[in-house]
Design an enzyme around this catalytic site. Structure first.
Site, PDB file in Angstrom:
ATOM      1  N   ARG A 133      46.761  20.172  85.897  1.00 55.54           N
ATOM      2  CA  ARG A 133      46.747  20.409  84.268  1.00 55.54           C
ATOM      3  C   ARG A 133      46.810  19.049  83.799  1.00 55.54           C
ATOM      4  O   ARG A 133      47.058  18.194  84.224  1.00 55.54           O
ATOM      5  CB  ARG A 133      48.455  20.974  84.085  1.00 55.54           C
ATOM      6  CG  ARG A 133      48.784  22.290  84.672  1.00 55.54           C
ATOM      7  CD  ARG A 133      50.128  22.599  84.099  1.00 55.54           C
ATOM      8  NE  ARG A 133      50.292  23.142  82.735  1.00 55.54           N
ATOM      9  CZ  ARG A 133      50.143  24.261  82.259  1.00 55.54           C
ATOM     10  NH1 ARG A 133      49.879  25.205  83.302  1.00 55.54           N
ATOM     11  NH2 ARG A 133      50.109  24.696  81.217  1.00 55.54           N
ATOM     12  N   LYS A 169      53.681  26.157  75.972  1.00 52.85           N
ATOM     13  CA  LYS A 169      53.448  26.830  74.730  1.00 52.85           C
ATOM     14  C   LYS A 169      55.170  27.199  74.143  1.00 52.85           C
ATOM     15  O   LYS A 169      55.630  27.135  73.150  1.00 52.85           O
ATOM     16  CB  LYS A 169      52.886  28.091  75.020  1.00 52.85           C
ATOM     17  CG  LYS A 169      51.520  28.103  74.455  1.00 52.85           C
ATOM     18  CD  LYS A 169      50.858  29.516  74.507  1.00 52.85           C
ATOM     19  CE  LYS A 169      50.168  29.446  75.731  1.00 52.85           C
ATOM     20  NZ  LYS A 169      49.566  30.560  75.956  1.00 52.85           N
ATOM     21  N   GLU A 220      46.514  33.518  77.182  1.00 50.35           N
ATOM     22  CA  GLU A 220      47.323  34.515  76.803  1.00 50.35           C
ATOM     23  C   GLU A 220      47.564  34.603  75.176  1.00 50.35           C
ATOM     24  O   GLU A 220      47.966  33.522  74.638  1.00 50.35           O
ATOM     25  CB  GLU A 220      48.753  34.178  77.269  1.00 50.35           C
ATOM     26  CG  GLU A 220      49.101  35.133  78.492  1.00 50.35           C
ATOM     27  CD  GLU A 220      50.669  34.578  78.964  1.00 50.35           C
ATOM     28  OE1 GLU A 220      51.680  34.914  78.643  1.00 50.35           O
ATOM     29  OE2 GLU A 220      50.613  33.469  79.882  1.00 50.35           O
TER      30      GLU A 220
HETATM   31  P1  ATP Z   1      51.405  26.770  78.662  1.00 51.05           P
HETATM   32  O1  ATP Z   1      51.743  26.583  79.988  1.00 51.05           O
HETATM   33  O2  ATP Z   1      50.944  25.930  77.653  1.00 51.05           O
HETATM   34  O3  ATP Z   1      52.281  27.924  77.949  1.00 51.05           O
HETATM   35  P2  ATP Z   1      49.508  28.812  79.814  1.00 51.05           P
HETATM   36  O4  ATP Z   1      49.070  28.371  80.830  1.00 51.05           O
HETATM   37  O5  ATP Z   1      50.641  29.905  79.667  1.00 51.05           O
HETATM   38  O6  ATP Z   1      49.983  27.580  78.798  1.00 51.05           O
HETATM   39  P3  ATP Z   1      47.375  30.255  78.955  1.00 51.05           P
HETATM   40  O7  ATP Z   1      47.300  30.981  77.746  1.00 51.05           O
HETATM   41  O8  ATP Z   1      47.927  31.427  80.023  1.00 51.05           O
HETATM   42  O9  ATP Z   1      48.489  29.391  78.740  1.00 51.05           O
HETATM   43  O10 ATP Z   1      46.193  29.509  79.526  1.00 51.05           O
HETATM   44  C1  ATP Z   1      44.798  30.014  79.368  1.00 51.05           C
HETATM   45  C2  ATP Z   1      44.253  28.929  80.398  1.00 51.05           C
HETATM   46  O11 ATP Z   1      44.326  27.602  79.856  1.00 51.05           O
HETATM   47  C3  ATP Z   1      44.874  29.019  81.702  1.00 51.05           C
HETATM   48  O12 ATP Z   1      43.651  29.226  82.482  1.00 51.05           O
HETATM   49  C4  ATP Z   1      45.788  27.985  81.986  1.00 51.05           C
HETATM   50  O13 ATP Z   1      45.446  27.345  83.206  1.00 51.05           O
HETATM   51  C5  ATP Z   1      44.762  26.704  81.217  1.00 51.05           C
HETATM   52  N1  ATP Z   1      45.692  25.792  80.626  1.00 51.05           N
HETATM   53  C6  ATP Z   1      47.014  25.734  80.181  1.00 51.05           C
HETATM   54  N2  ATP Z   1      47.421  24.692  79.786  1.00 51.05           N
HETATM   55  C7  ATP Z   1      46.753  23.806  80.500  1.00 51.05           C
HETATM   56  C8  ATP Z   1      46.743  22.268  80.791  1.00 51.05           C
HETATM   57  N3  ATP Z   1      47.821  21.579  80.389  1.00 51.05           N
HETATM   58  N4  ATP Z   1      45.782  21.525  81.343  1.00 51.05           N
HETATM   59  C9  ATP Z   1      44.584  22.353  81.781  1.00 51.05           C
HETATM   60  N5  ATP Z   1      44.554  23.825  81.750  1.00 51.05           N
HETATM   61  C10 ATP Z   1      45.745  24.314  81.011  1.00 51.05           C
HETATM   62 MG    MG Z   2      49.853  31.316  81.452  1.00 51.49          MG
END
Ligand code: ATP
Ligand code: MG
Length: 557
Positions: A262, A272, A36
């Site tokens: 994660r 984030k 995102e």
């Molecule tokens: P955050 O929880 O940090 O805000 P998010 O999941 O909202 O992260 P996205 O931009 O949607 O952030 O993430 C893009 C991809 O990265 C998604 O497929 C998500 O599952 C993966 N991702 C995000 N954080 C992690 C993590 N800590 N470990 C592994 N994969 C992750």
């Molecule tokens: Mg997300």
């Protein structure tokens, strides 16, 4: 064995891919990394990037970079650019496979109409609060919305008018018609579209309704021919919805969603939302503050991308929630830098040394290898003269027995130079502080050994006063003082007050004038020039210390 020669450790997702290829379910895999664009990437994302791009590379498939840009309010082109820069820096390439969920807004709308026509979606006019109240709980079933029985024609009409901009935000939503009594809350008529009168960074004012993540994501995957849709465990309960939506639509394929845990790191926050709070609250200098777990922060700190890839390979991919010790990341960083970083001498907290038997005004140039194990990197020249600086810590006026460095009457080796003996100590009469050491050197020990076989116990680093380059050095430590800041609501209060120490007046050997990459300052750690450097005023970041000093501190209690 070199990291690159080792077969990657296997994991359950790689096994699924191998089976799917072996059985002919797919001839070529297609994965995607779907950020995102509402913040910078962090090392948790690196885990997902290495997994998705790594599998595609390994099995001759492709990995798409897809911006999941369905929430215009929070998105920004700054993030879009930063994300691309960071994925490339990490060593991956999406070729021409750059997509956006917004590329599919038209198709998503048409599919929504398809769902309405099939009686699988309806326009609901409950308020957001009522939708929540009607949803029920984990233990109680939900209740049907009074709008659930709207006719197809009425739904088509209302949905078209939602799109045409006739209604304010929140007046209606489009919901899937699934099952308000489902034990899985995600299946209790989830919202597919909401009204949001907000311009989108890419589609501008073309839309005032935007698809929800759960709807846009599975359809985007299917439209791109994704074979394996890899996501983190919090989406496990959404998988039923992912599958339901694709089962209702004439999509070209039905990707398989697979969840993994994660990455969480100790002493770090990773969400984030919290990173936004740290950046916007001014608790750090920006998204690329070297204390943050962001990829841009790690890059600025001097962490090589290979160290992050190796770290991701070592932690593996499982379905078990866990917290990885940040020391594991630091180990990977040290290992990567040990190989490639040239060595240098630098003094962070200088103490002046005058060699009283060395001719004033003379300079001699000593030869020192750039890397102890890699002669092919050549050598550099170190000036040596009557006035030098050593590390303040390397001298003690009244040393304990196990202190092997400089003390009154003691002899040490200056790295690559001579033995020196401390003859007298000059102190500030007002404070008693040691301000200068008067030493003698033994000209017969040039290069660091004595012809008479005499030994010294300590070797210390030094720089020549006349030629040294003054520099600012920034020492970073963990941003949080507790292993699990994420578990605390008042996590901001748990910041480590010593996470940044700025040292002015550090002195570097002159060969570092044109250094542009990470260097090992002998005995001190790995250091990298910071973009804040100005001509004549270099700034260096400590990337990582030489040893895990935290383990030592913890052991001492
Ligand atoms: P955050 O929880 O940090 O805000 P998010 O999941 O909202 O992260 P996205 O931009 O949607 O952030 O993430 C893009 C991809 O990265 C998604 O497929 C998500 O599952 C993966 N991702 C995000 N954080 C992690 C993590 N800590 N470990 C592994 N994969 C992750
Ligand atoms: Mg997300």
């Amino acid at each position: 064995m070199n990291a690159a020669d080792r077969p990657p450790p296997t994991h359950f997702i790689r096994q699924i891919v191998e089976q799917d290829l072996a059985r002919g379910k797919h001839t070529r895999i297609v994965t995607r990394f779907p950020p995102e664009p509402n913040g910078y990437l962090h090392i948790g994302h690196a885990k997902s990037i290495c997994l998705n791009f790594g599998l595609a590379q390994e099995f001759g498939g492709v990995c798409h970079l897809r911006f999941d840009d369905t929430n215009p309010a929070k998105e920004d082109l700054e993030y879009v650019e930063a994300i691309q820069r960071d994925v490339r820096w990490l060593g991956f390439d999406w070729g021409d496979k750059l997509f956006h969920a917004s590329d599919y807004f038209g198709q998503l709308y048409d599919y929504a109409v398809h769902l309405i026509e099939a009686g699988k979606a309806y326009v609901c006019s409950l308020s957001a609060d009522d939708i929540r109240a009607y949803r029920g709980t984990l233990t109680e079933p939900g209740r049907d919305s009074p709008y659930r029985t709207r006719s197809v024609d009425e739904n088509l009409d209302l949905f078209a008018r939602m799109r045409a901009g006739e209604f304010p935000d929140g007046a209606h939503v489009l919901r899937a018609k699934i099952d308000m009594a489902s034990p899985n809350l995600n299946l209790r008529d989830p919202v597919l579209y909401r009204i949001k009168h907000a311009p989108h960074p890419l589609t501008g004012n073309a839309w005032c309704i935007y698809p929800m993540y759960d709807y846009a994501h599975c359809v985007s995957d299917a439209l791109e021919g994704i074979t394996h849709s890899l996501c983190t465990l919090e989406f496990e309960d959404h998988r039923a919805l992912y599958d339901w939506i694709l089962d209702q639509l004439p999509v070209p394929c039905h990707p398989r969603q697979i969840e993994f845990s994660r990455l969480n790191l100790s002493y770090t926050v990773m969400s984030k939302r919290r990173l936004h709070e740290l950046v916007e609250g001014g608790y750090v200098a920006g998204w690329d503050d070297p204390r943050l777990p962001t990829l841009s922060g790690l890059r600025r700190r001097g962490v090589p991308p290979g160290a992050i890839r190796e770290f991701c390979a070592r932690i593996g991919v499982t379905r078990k929630e866990n917290v990885i010790d940040v020391a594991q990341l630091e180990t990977c960083i040290r290992e990567a830098l040990e190989q490639d970083s040239p060595r240098a001498l630098a003094v962070l907290r200088p103490l002046k040394v005058v060699i009283e038997n060395y001719p004033a005004g003379d300079t001699e140039w000593l030869d020192a290898p750039r890397h102890p194990q890699r002669p092919e990197l050549g050598s550099r020249r170190l000036p040596f003269g009557r006035e030098l600086y050593i590390e303040r810590d390397d001298f003690m006026p009244e040393p304990p027995r196990d202190f092997h460095r400089l003390a009154p009457g003691r002899e040490v080796r200056l790295r690559f130079a001579y033995f020196i003996r401390c003859e007298r100590v000059v102190t500030d009469p007002a404070t008693g502080e040691v301000v200068e050491l008067i030493c003698s050197y033994d000209p017969a020990t040039r290069g660091g050994s004595a012809p008479d076989g005499r030994k010294v116990k300590g070797t210390i680093h030094w720089v020549d006063a006349k030629h040294a380059l003054p520099a600012e050095v920034r020492l970073y430590d963990r941003l949080f003082a507790v292993p699990d800041p994420t578990g605390h609501d008042d996590y901001l209060a748990l910041r480590n007050p010593h996470s940044l120490e700025v040292l002015h007046g550090c002195l570097l050997e002159p060969a570092l004038a044109d250094a542009d990459g990470t260097v090992q300052f002998e005995r001190l750690g790995y250091f990298t020039p910071d973009p804040d450097s100005r001509p004549g005023a270099p700034v260096w970041n400590r990337t990582v210390s030489l040893r895990d000093t935290w383990a030592k501190l913890a052991a001492r209690g």
